[in-house]
Scaffold this motif. Structure first.
Motif, PDB file in Angstrom:
ATOM      1  N   SER A   1      51.686 104.365  21.490  1.00  0.00           N
ATOM      2  CA  SER A   1      51.663 105.534  22.121  1.00  0.00           C
ATOM      3  C   SER A   1      52.389 105.591  23.515  1.00  0.00           C
ATOM      4  CB  SER A   1      50.279 106.019  22.317  1.00  0.00           C
ATOM      5  OG  SER A   1      49.733 104.954  23.469  1.00  0.00           O
ATOM      6  N   VAL A   2      52.483 106.709  24.109  1.00  0.00           N
ATOM      7  CA  VAL A   2      53.243 106.708  25.725  1.00  0.00           C
ATOM      8  C   VAL A   2      52.280 105.837  26.523  1.00  0.00           C
ATOM      9  CG1 VAL A   2      53.878 108.236  27.439  1.00  0.00           C
ATOM     10  CG2 VAL A   2      54.027 109.025  25.046  1.00  0.00           C
ATOM     11  N   GLY A   3      51.153 105.762  26.586  1.00  0.00           N
ATOM     12  CA  GLY A   3      50.348 104.980  27.522  1.00  0.00           C
ATOM     13  C   GLY A   3      50.800 103.292  27.237  1.00  0.00           C
ATOM     14  N   GLY A   4      50.840 102.975  25.814  1.00  0.00           N
ATOM     15  CA  GLY A   4      51.183 101.876  25.659  1.00  0.00           C
ATOM     16  C   GLY A   4      52.743 101.207  25.889  1.00  0.00           C
ATOM     17  N   VAL A   5      53.668 102.031  25.920  1.00  0.00           N
ATOM     18  CA  VAL A   5      54.840 102.066  26.211  1.00  0.00           C
ATOM     19  C   VAL A   5      55.062 101.763  27.727  1.00  0.00           C
ATOM     20  CG1 VAL A   5      57.514 102.844  26.192  1.00  0.00           C
ATOM     21  CG2 VAL A   5      55.910 103.038  24.156  1.00  0.00           C
ATOM     22  N   SER A   6      54.100 102.567  28.436  1.00  0.00           N
ATOM     23  CA  SER A   6      54.217 102.578  30.015  1.00  0.00           C
ATOM     24  C   SER A   6      53.837 101.215  30.364  1.00  0.00           C
ATOM     25  CB  SER A   6      53.264 103.505  30.531  1.00  0.00           C
ATOM     26  OG  SER A   6      53.736 104.869  30.150  1.00  0.00           O
ATOM     27  N   LEU A   7      52.827 100.708  29.646  1.00  0.00           N
ATOM     28  CA  LEU A   7      52.328  99.159  29.896  1.00  0.00           C
ATOM     29  C   LEU A   7      53.410  98.127  29.642  1.00  0.00           C
ATOM     30  CD1 LEU A   7      48.701  99.251  28.351  1.00  0.00           C
ATOM     31  CD2 LEU A   7      49.299  99.287  30.778  1.00  0.00           C
ATOM     32  N   ILE A   8      54.175  98.335  28.711  1.00  0.00           N
ATOM     33  CA  ILE A   8      55.656  97.631  28.463  1.00  0.00           C
ATOM     34  C   ILE A   8      56.351  97.410  29.828  1.00  0.00           C
ATOM     35  CG2 ILE A   8      57.574  97.284  27.347  1.00  0.00           C
ATOM     36  CD1 ILE A   8      56.302  98.120  24.879  1.00  0.00           C
ATOM     37  N   TYR A   9      56.431  98.598  30.369  1.00  0.00           N
ATOM     38  CA  TYR A   9      57.414  98.590  31.390  1.00  0.00           C
ATOM     39  C   TYR A   9      56.722  97.930  32.591  1.00  0.00           C
ATOM     40  CZ  TYR A   9      60.886 101.323  28.919  1.00  0.00           C
ATOM     41  OH  TYR A   9      61.653 101.619  27.996  1.00  0.00           O
ATOM     42  N   LEU A  10      55.367  98.290  32.800  1.00  0.00           N
ATOM     43  CA  LEU A  10      54.549  97.721  33.713  1.00  0.00           C
ATOM     44  C   LEU A  10      54.439  96.326  33.901  1.00  0.00           C
ATOM     45  CD1 LEU A  10      52.633  98.243  36.231  1.00  0.00           C
ATOM     46  CD2 LEU A  10      50.819  98.440  34.820  1.00  0.00           C
ATOM     47  N   SER A  11      54.521  95.587  32.608  1.00  0.00           N
ATOM     48  CA  SER A  11      54.515  94.102  32.335  1.00  0.00           C
ATOM     49  C   SER A  11      55.872  93.741  33.009  1.00  0.00           C
ATOM     50  CB  SER A  11      54.376  93.800  31.035  1.00  0.00           C
ATOM     51  OG  SER A  11      55.518  94.264  30.309  1.00  0.00           O
ATOM     52  N   GLN A  12      57.050  94.538  32.906  1.00  0.00           N
ATOM     53  CA  GLN A  12      58.093  94.081  33.719  1.00  0.00           C
ATOM     54  C   GLN A  12      58.237  94.147  35.293  1.00  0.00           C
ATOM     55  OE1 GLN A  12      60.485  92.977  31.146  1.00  0.00           O
ATOM     56  NE2 GLN A  12      58.585  93.580  30.251  1.00  0.00           N
ATOM     57  N   TRP A  13      57.319  94.828  35.825  1.00  0.00           N
ATOM     58  CA  TRP A  13      57.204  95.064  37.372  1.00  0.00           C
ATOM     59  C   TRP A  13      56.167  93.868  37.852  1.00  0.00           C
ATOM     60  CZ3 TRP A  13      57.185 100.909  38.848  1.00  0.00           C
ATOM     61  CH2 TRP A  13      58.500 101.451  38.455  1.00  0.00           C
ATOM     62  N   LEU A  14      55.034  93.806  37.274  1.00  0.00           N
ATOM     63  CA  LEU A  14      54.075  93.056  37.865  1.00  0.00           C
ATOM     64  C   LEU A  14      54.270  91.761  37.913  1.00  0.00           C
ATOM     65  CD1 LEU A  14      50.596  94.516  36.031  1.00  0.00           C
ATOM     66  CD2 LEU A  14      51.523  94.615  38.381  1.00  0.00           C
ATOM     67  N   PRO A  15      55.155  90.738  37.101  1.00  0.00           N
ATOM     68  CA  PRO A  15      55.588  89.342  37.705  1.00  0.00           C
ATOM     69  C   PRO A  15      55.955  89.237  38.786  1.00  0.00           C
ATOM     70  CG  PRO A  15      55.337  89.931  35.071  1.00  0.00           C
ATOM     71  CD  PRO A  15      55.264  91.027  35.702  1.00  0.00           C
ATOM     72  N   PRO A  16      57.270  89.989  39.148  1.00  0.00           N
ATOM     73  CA  PRO A  16      58.112  89.824  40.228  1.00  0.00           C
ATOM     74  C   PRO A  16      57.132  90.050  41.523  1.00  0.00           C
ATOM     75  CG  PRO A  16      59.205  91.032  38.615  1.00  0.00           C
ATOM     76  CD  PRO A  16      57.697  90.843  38.118  1.00  0.00           C
ATOM     77  N   PHE A  17      56.215  90.961  41.226  1.00  0.00           N
ATOM     78  CA  PHE A  17      55.156  91.376  42.453  1.00  0.00           C
ATOM     79  C   PHE A  17      54.217  90.251  42.661  1.00  0.00           C
ATOM     80  CE2 PHE A  17      51.142  93.259  43.821  1.00  0.00           C
ATOM     81  CZ  PHE A  17      51.650  93.592  45.113  1.00  0.00           C
ATOM     82  N   LEU A  18      53.514  89.587  41.619  1.00  0.00           N
ATOM     83  CA  LEU A  18      52.668  88.629  41.577  1.00  0.00           C
ATOM     84  C   LEU A  18      53.097  87.029  41.945  1.00  0.00           C
ATOM     85  CD1 LEU A  18      50.385  89.628  38.793  1.00  0.00           C
ATOM     86  CD2 LEU A  18      49.811  90.115  40.923  1.00  0.00           C
ATOM     87  N   PHE A  19      54.438  86.829  41.460  1.00  0.00           N
ATOM     88  CA  PHE A  19      54.675  85.656  41.363  1.00  0.00           C
ATOM     89  C   PHE A  19      56.089  85.294  42.117  1.00  0.00           C
ATOM     90  CE2 PHE A  19      52.794  86.037  37.084  1.00  0.00           C
ATOM     91  CZ  PHE A  19      51.642  85.459  37.499  1.00  0.00           C
ATOM     92  N   GLY A  20      56.653  86.472  42.706  1.00  0.00           N
ATOM     93  CA  GLY A  20      57.691  86.421  43.626  1.00  0.00           C
ATOM     94  C   GLY A  20      57.965  85.246  44.646  1.00  0.00           C
ATOM     95  N   LEU A  21      56.743  85.213  45.377  1.00  0.00           N
ATOM     96  CA  LEU A  21      56.672  84.172  46.548  1.00  0.00           C
ATOM     97  C   LEU A  21      56.755  82.891  46.162  1.00  0.00           C
ATOM     98  CD1 LEU A  21      54.070  86.037  48.899  1.00  0.00           C
ATOM     99  CD2 LEU A  21      56.564  85.956  49.207  1.00  0.00           C
ATOM    100  N   ALA A  22      55.847  82.518  45.077  1.00  0.00           N
ATOM    101  CA  ALA A  22      55.920  81.230  44.161  1.00  0.00           C
ATOM    102  C   ALA A  22      57.195  80.824  43.913  1.00  0.00           C
ATOM    103  CB  ALA A  22      55.092  81.079  43.342  1.00  0.00           C
TER     104      ALA A  22
END
Length: 408
Positions: free
Chosen positions: A36-57
């Protein structure tokens, strides 16, 4: 072949491959998995979260462990994820529970590569040559994105997108092989700011900001611009289709125009700043990009298509000049031993701003017209951050003078 040229070739190959998966995976999820549209949105969110969470490391490892090894490890991890995805796609056994962890792993690898890659230019090139190198890198990545989209349209039908993902995995291995041959620049003998020592805490970056207030100003400007950009994007399509009555074909034309303008901006950035100075032109083109956003508001009262085309062309061109100049400015005023952490802080702050802007837009009850106006006002605030503060102006002029003296 120079180290930078090898890096440029490898980066183009990897960026080209990443674009293939960026298109193929969501297409597979929609057409084969019935997402669904919500699932596809989570796909794109999964591309944004790692740089935010692990960028400093990633910044810490790039500074302490070496960029080359980190980039190769990241590409090998991404290639492994691509192989698992291809097997799942060919067997039609890929599930949602497996897809998201794989995409998060790939995005984490991409985050570590991006931060490590940001240290290559300041490591192998002196300040007078960095602006031209950053411009070439921006053009190369824009070309990789454009050609990747074109080729993916042909590969997307090959085994339901598995062919495109497989090509991505192969290109990641090619990039890893090229990166392995890079020679370190040997510029990391520069001492960090006084008081930072060898500490590996976030406080080392705060000390850098205290000694480099100009970096804080540009970091704030980029963050506000990213927040405002994400806020505007949330309203833009509804505003264009329902308020301005623009057709999808016209939107596609506008985006193509923006892509061309952005490439031209990156190409011409060194020439524009060579005559007037890096500091002055970076600030000027930030102002131009902000002024261009107000064409979105003016389009409500005039011919929408020409004004939207003007907005996309002017904004994309000027923001590309600003971005290349900002990257060069950050590299030149950051000690070599802190390049990774400085790049990671900018990345994390930018992703946080984009996520915050999107979330804020989704929580508001503004009409599309008012949402665009609020976004333009927020964008205007970024100008104040780089025009305020006498210390920042003096340091900016000093950086520009140092560049000119080294060029001579």
């Amino acid at each position: 072949m120079s180290t930078f040229r090898r890096f440029l070739i490898g980066d183009f190959a990897g960026s080209f491959g990443a674009q293939l998966s960026l298109i193929a995976v969501p297409t597979y999820a929609i057409e084969v998995m019935g997402m669904s549209v919500g699932g596809v949105s989570l796909i794109y969110l999964s591309q944004w979260l790692p740089p935010f969470l692990f960028g400093l490391a990633a910044g810490h490892f790039a500074d302490r462990q070496g960029a080359t090894r980190l980039m190769v490890a990241a590409d090998l991890a991404a290639a492994a994820v691509a192989a698992v995805l291809v097997v799942g796609m060919l067997r039609r056994g890929l599930t949602t529970a497996a897809l998201y962890p794989l995409l998060i792993t790939a995005a984490t690898a991409g985050c570590f590569y991006a931060v490590a890659a940001a240290t290559i230019i300041p490591d192998v090139l002196p300040p007078p040559r960095r602006h031209q190198a950053n411009a070439r890198l921006a053009v190369s990545r824009a070309a990789a994105e454009a050609t990747g989209q074109l080729v993916c349209s042909r590969l997307i039908g090959l085994a339901a997108g598995a062919g495109a993902v497989a090509a991505d995995g192969v290109l990641r291995l090619v990039r890893a092989a090229v990166i392995l041959r890079l020679s370190p620049g040997g510029l990391k003998a520069e001492a960090p700011p006084q008081g930072t020592g060898q500490r590996d805490t976030p406080g080392v970056f705060l000390l850098l900001l205290r000694e480099r207030p100009i970096l804080l100003q540009f970091l704030a400007a980029q963050g506000i611009s990213s927040f405002a950009g994400a806020f505007i994007v949330a309203f833009f399509l509804v505003y264009a289709y329902r308020v301005l009555m623009v057709s999808p074909a016209q939107i596609s034309l506008m985006l193509a125009c923006g892509h061309i303008a952005s490439t031209l901006g990156a190409m011409l950035s060194p020439r524009l700043t060579r005559a007037h100075g890096l500091w002055a032109m970076t600030r000027l083109f930030l102002c131009v990009s902000v002024a261009a956003t107000w064409l979105l508001v003016v389009a409500r009262f005039g011919p929408p298509v020409p004004l939207l085309l003007g907005y996309e062309a002017l904004f994309s061109f000027s923001f590309a000049v600003f971005s290349v100049g900002l990257t060069t400015m950050r590299q030149n005023i950051t000690p070599a031993t802190l390049q990774g952490r400085a790049a990671s802080m900018v990345s994390v702050f930018g992703y946080f701003a984009m996520i915050s802007g999107s979330v804020m837009a989704s929580l508001t009850t503004l009409s599309p017209e008012r949402g665009v106006v609020v976004g333009c006002v927020l964008s205007t605030l970024s100008v104040l951050t780089v025009w305020a503060g006498a210390t920042g102006r003096k340091e900016g002029e000093a950086v520009m003078a140092a560049e000119l003296s080294q060029s001579d």
